[in-house]
Design an enzyme around this catalytic site. Structure first.
Site, PDB file in Angstrom:
ATOM      1  N   ASP A  99      24.626 -65.442  -6.787  1.00 28.02           N
ATOM      2  CA  ASP A  99      23.779 -65.474  -7.974  1.00 28.02           C
ATOM      3  C   ASP A  99      23.861 -64.085  -8.617  1.00 28.02           C
ATOM      4  O   ASP A  99      24.481 -63.163  -8.087  1.00 28.02           O
ATOM      5  CB  ASP A  99      22.335 -65.888  -7.622  1.00 28.02           C
ATOM      6  CG  ASP A  99      21.606 -66.451  -8.857  1.00 28.02           C
ATOM      7  OD1 ASP A  99      22.097 -66.230  -9.993  1.00 28.02           O
ATOM      8  OD2 ASP A  99      20.553 -67.100  -8.706  1.00 28.02           O
TER       9      ASP A  99
HETATM   10  C1  BGC Z   1      19.853 -67.618 -12.000  1.00 24.64           C
HETATM   11  C2  BGC Z   1      20.982 -68.618 -11.911  1.00 24.64           C
HETATM   12  C3  BGC Z   1      21.872 -68.502 -13.123  1.00 24.64           C
HETATM   13  C4  BGC Z   1      22.361 -67.075 -13.236  1.00 24.64           C
HETATM   14  C5  BGC Z   1      23.312 -66.841 -14.398  1.00 24.64           C
HETATM   15  C6  BGC Z   1      20.331 -66.224 -12.317  1.00 24.64           C
HETATM   16  O1  BGC Z   1      19.286 -65.367 -12.578  1.00 24.64           O
HETATM   17  O2  BGC Z   1      19.156 -67.609 -10.776  1.00 24.64           O
HETATM   18  O3  BGC Z   1      20.449 -69.911 -11.801  1.00 24.64           O
HETATM   19  O4  BGC Z   1      22.931 -69.411 -13.023  1.00 24.64           O
HETATM   20  O5  BGC Z   1      21.245 -66.226 -13.399  1.00 24.64           O
HETATM   21  O6  BGC Z   1      22.687 -66.937 -15.600  1.00 24.64           O
END
Ligand code: BGC
Length: 756
Positions: free
Chosen positions: A283
């Site tokens: 993530d």
């Molecule tokens: C979130 C993810 C997301 C990623 C990219 C993160 O903060 O937890 O779900 O895909 O950002 O935007």
């Protein structure tokens, strides 16, 4: 001594067999790999989000163009539009030594530009075909705009409405969540990933992110393996079974090891047990965050993540800046980097990017495929099916199309909060406010509007929620002036429709709440409206279950609409005026109060079960609250009524590996045609680990004309009777099973059978 330290991780790697997870070898990919330097392989493991030069995304990654040219980037996100994507691919194809195309990722959580309801809302439709088609539509729009890789589905089970991201998932149940996970993967990926209208999906967030302690985002998770396997992991596995191309690790730790660096999770469970063949991405900066978790400096945590089986580092550049050094110091092997690189190149190959890096850069497509009438019509239909009728006081709904309606509430004439959280690709200004929708659907109705209250008068809450734009505007007029205007507005009305609830950004990422009731400012408005003695309909917006015991006890009707997306107003009007008879059912229990959390239908009996509505000392209950939720899982009303009868099982005794057919009649006993989500719950009466009181094991959405009766059959497979025992073996055990069928998880009509 120092030498042993250097050798030890390598020994461990070999012993634990990271390299033994077989990866399909594609000749084209192997030929490319054989030409790559160590630096170029590491470059492929790097995912960036650019700003300025080639993208509109937030400026977080620096010198992106130079890095692409240097072969230091495997993919980008936050870049969209065929021209921009072509420009990015051209930099990679024309200027980098090996001309490797880029993955172009994005968060398309509930529609691309044609935003449909938040996932918790879509789940409430219990309509798998609709959900699959919604994902397919999102893929068609997103690929038209250059995206080939989506960070969805989010399949985290959550039983904690304080957690803002409950809005992004399917709710509390693993069986339903698994069906939805599969439908979404099928919708996004289609049958052929190299088709220019499909995109690679990402199952996220592996794992257990929805079980963060106290519902506080990014918090720790600690859970028994038995609970994980039975109740939280199935939807991730279902996505893998459906062939999902990539998986994203979560921010939380599991058994003390952050998911991003958790070898048990990524390698042993995901790859070895479940047979996942795709690649795993972290993530956003979750590699770097392992330092804050307390696991060491960037080099140490990056090495740990790679050795755990992580393939791609999102934004943090820990892999890019430290892995070479770690190879030199013997902390990771070049082989491990090659394996990760192979997985990413394989994904690019599957997407057809090596054949044509510009296949998602067709400038003629956006006009044809995005925000079409067809897509908006579909979004409207999805929204109508996501709404849940919680209460219909005196059957005031549906409304007459020529009624005198006083429309009030902070969300009644609003565009900013229709889409809901995490719809970064949608444009709130294109959404239909409720006022406009009512006028569209019932041009003969006499509608007056007054705001009546602010979403909240708590300026600090508004400020915190407003990170993504001005979604919580606070009116300059006093609350008293606004309320007086709303009451005046209501004087001549036949019915008051109050559009109230949460702002979009009261839910979603980093939006956990300890109080999940309707904000005070709006409570005052609702109380005053109820006191007028006129019929009042609350149209309730939220990204989570709310605690609404007080409002429920007022003489009002309540239609829960989540955040309905771009067609919000039209869809709400369709349901309020009865053009669509509501059929949505809750996929997460609604607690009476925050103290009941976590609350879910598959809780255990305990050794001291308490009666549902009555207090008994020394039983498992509360002094100050009932133990049942306000609305159980699966609950939702219709404008008509349904009666269940004549349940039968086709076999009273079965042997291991046999299934059972459960048949029953459902009759539409009311005055409207309508759809009912029929649900089947199973209770395993005796087993080696304590069983849940009941568990969802089957459902169907059935349309019944007024007065019509249908016989429904739901098949329980041999696997439906199985569970993970203390040894984590998937087994069924002999003994009696009860089945319950009905319109929610309190279903009473039952039958039984025995497994020999
Ligand atoms: C979130 C993810 C997301 C990623 C990219 C993160 O903060 O937890 O779900 O895909 O950002 O935007």
């Amino acid at each position: 001594m120092i030498k042993i330290y250097k050798i030890l991780p390598l020994l461990l790697l070999t012993l634990t067999g990271l390299n033994s997870v077989a990866q399909e070898k594609i000749p084209e990919v192997e030929a490319l790999l054989s030409k790559m330097t160590l630096e170029e392989k590491i470059g492929q493991l790097n995912l960036l989000t650019p700003g300025g030069g080639i993208a509109t995304g937030s400026v977080v990654s620096e010198n992106v163009e130079a890095k692409i040219k240097a072969g230091q980037v495997g993919g980008l996100f936050g870049v969209s539009g065929p021209e921009k994507v072509r420009q990015a691919q051209e930099i990679a194809i024309k200027n980098s030594r090996l001309k490797i195309p880029l993955l172009i990722g994005s968060d398309i959580i509930h529609g691309y530009k044609t935003t449909y309801p938040i996932p918790l809302g879509v789940a409430s439709s219990w309509n798998m075909e609709l959900i699959e088609n919604a994902a397919k539509m999102a893929a068609k729009e997103a690929t038209a705009d250059g995206i080939n890789w989506n960070f969805s589905p989010m399949v985290d089970i959550s039983r904690d409405a304080r957690w803002g991201r409950i809005s992004e998932g399917s709710g509390e149940d693993a069986f339903l969540g698994s069906a939805i996970a599969k439908a979404m993967v099928r919708g996004y990926q289609g049958k052929d990933l190299s088709d220019a209208y499909t995109m690679m999906a990402t199952v996220k967030h592996l794992a257990l992110y929805g079980a963060v302690e106290a519902g506080r985002d990014y918090n720790s998770v600690d859970m028994s393996k038995v609970k994980m396997y039975n109740q939280y992991l199935p939807p991730y596995q279902a996505a893998v079974d459906a062939g999902v191309g990539s998986a994203m690790t979560s921010f939380n730790d599991i058994d003390g090891i952050p998911a991003t660096g958790n070898k048990w999770l990524i390698t042993d469970l995901l790859r070895k047990q479940w047979g996942f063949k795709g690649f795993v991405v972290s993530d956003y900066t979750s590699v770097n965050e392992m330092t804050a978790h307390g696991l060491g400096d960037l080099q140490a945590v990056s090495a740990q993540a790679l050795n755990a089986g992580l393939d791609m580092d999102m934004v943090g550049e820990g892999f890019l800046t430290t892995l070479k050094k770690s190879v030199e110091e013997g902390k990771v092997t070049e082989e491990a980097i090659t394996i990760a690189c192979r997985r990413i190149l394989t994904a690019k190959h599957q997407l057809g990017l090596f054949d044509d890096p510009y296949k998602y850069s067709d400038t003629s497509r956006p006009k044809k495929d995005i925000l079409t009438v067809e897509n908006r019509t579909a979004a409207r239909k999805i929204a109508t099916q996501s709404f849940v009728l919680l209460k219909n006081e005196n059957n005031v709904l549906p409304l007459k199309k020529d009624a005198k309606i006083a429309l009030v509430g902070p969300l009644a004439n609003d565009k900013n909060n229709m889409l809901g959280t995490w719809a970064p690709t949608g444009d709130p200004q294109l959404s239909i406010p409720v006022l406009e929708g009512l006028k569209n659907v019932a041009p003969k109705a006499k509608i007056t509007y007054a705001k009546g209250a602010n979403i909240t008068n708590d300026t600090e809450l508004a400020k915190r929620a407003n990170v993504f734009g001005l979604r919580v505007d606070i009116d300059k007029r006093t609350p008293e002036t606004m309320l007086a205007e709303a009451l005046k507005n209501s004087e001549n009305a036949d019915v008051i429709v109050a559009v109230v609830g949460e702002a979009s950004e009261f839910a979603g990422e980093a939006a956990s709440r300890t109080e999940i009731s309707i904000p005070q400012s709006q409570k005052k408005l609702i109380n005053a409206l109820a006191e007028t003695g006129k019929p009042v309909v609350l149209v309730l917006f939220s990204g989570r279950p709310l605690t609404i015991s007080h409002e429920f006890n007022l003489p009002v009707s309540i239609l829960q609409v989540w955040n309905p997306g771009i067609e919000a107003g039209n869809a709400i009007a369709d349901v309020l005026f009865g053009d669509y008879n509501p059929s949505g059912k809750l996929t997460a229990s609604w607690p009476r109060n925050v103290g009941q959390i976590p609350i879910y239908h598959s809780m255990k009996n305990t050794g001291r079960p308490a009666p549902t509505h009555q207090f008994e000392k020394f039983k498992s209950n509360y002094l100050d609250s009932e133990i049942s939720p306000l609305f159980p899982f699966g609950y939702g009303l219709s404008y008509t009524t349904f009666e269940y009868s004549s349940i039968a099982v086709d076999k009273k005794k079965i042997t291991q590996n046999e299934g059972v057919n459960v048949s029953f009649s459902v009759k539409n006993t009311g005055n409207y045609d309508g759809e009912e989500v029929v649900q089947l719950y199973l209770k395993d009466e005796v087993r080696s680990i304590t069983p849940p009181k009941r568990q969802l094991k089957g459902f169907k959405k059935v349309f019944l004309k007024k007065g019509e009766t249908k016989t429904v059959t739901i098949t329980l497979s041999a696997d439906d009777l199985k569970f993970y025992n203390s040894e984590l073996e998937f087994v069924s055990e002999p003994g009696k099973f009860m089945v319950f069928v009905g319109g929610n998880s309190n279903a009473e009509l039952s039958a039984e059978f025995e497994l020999e």
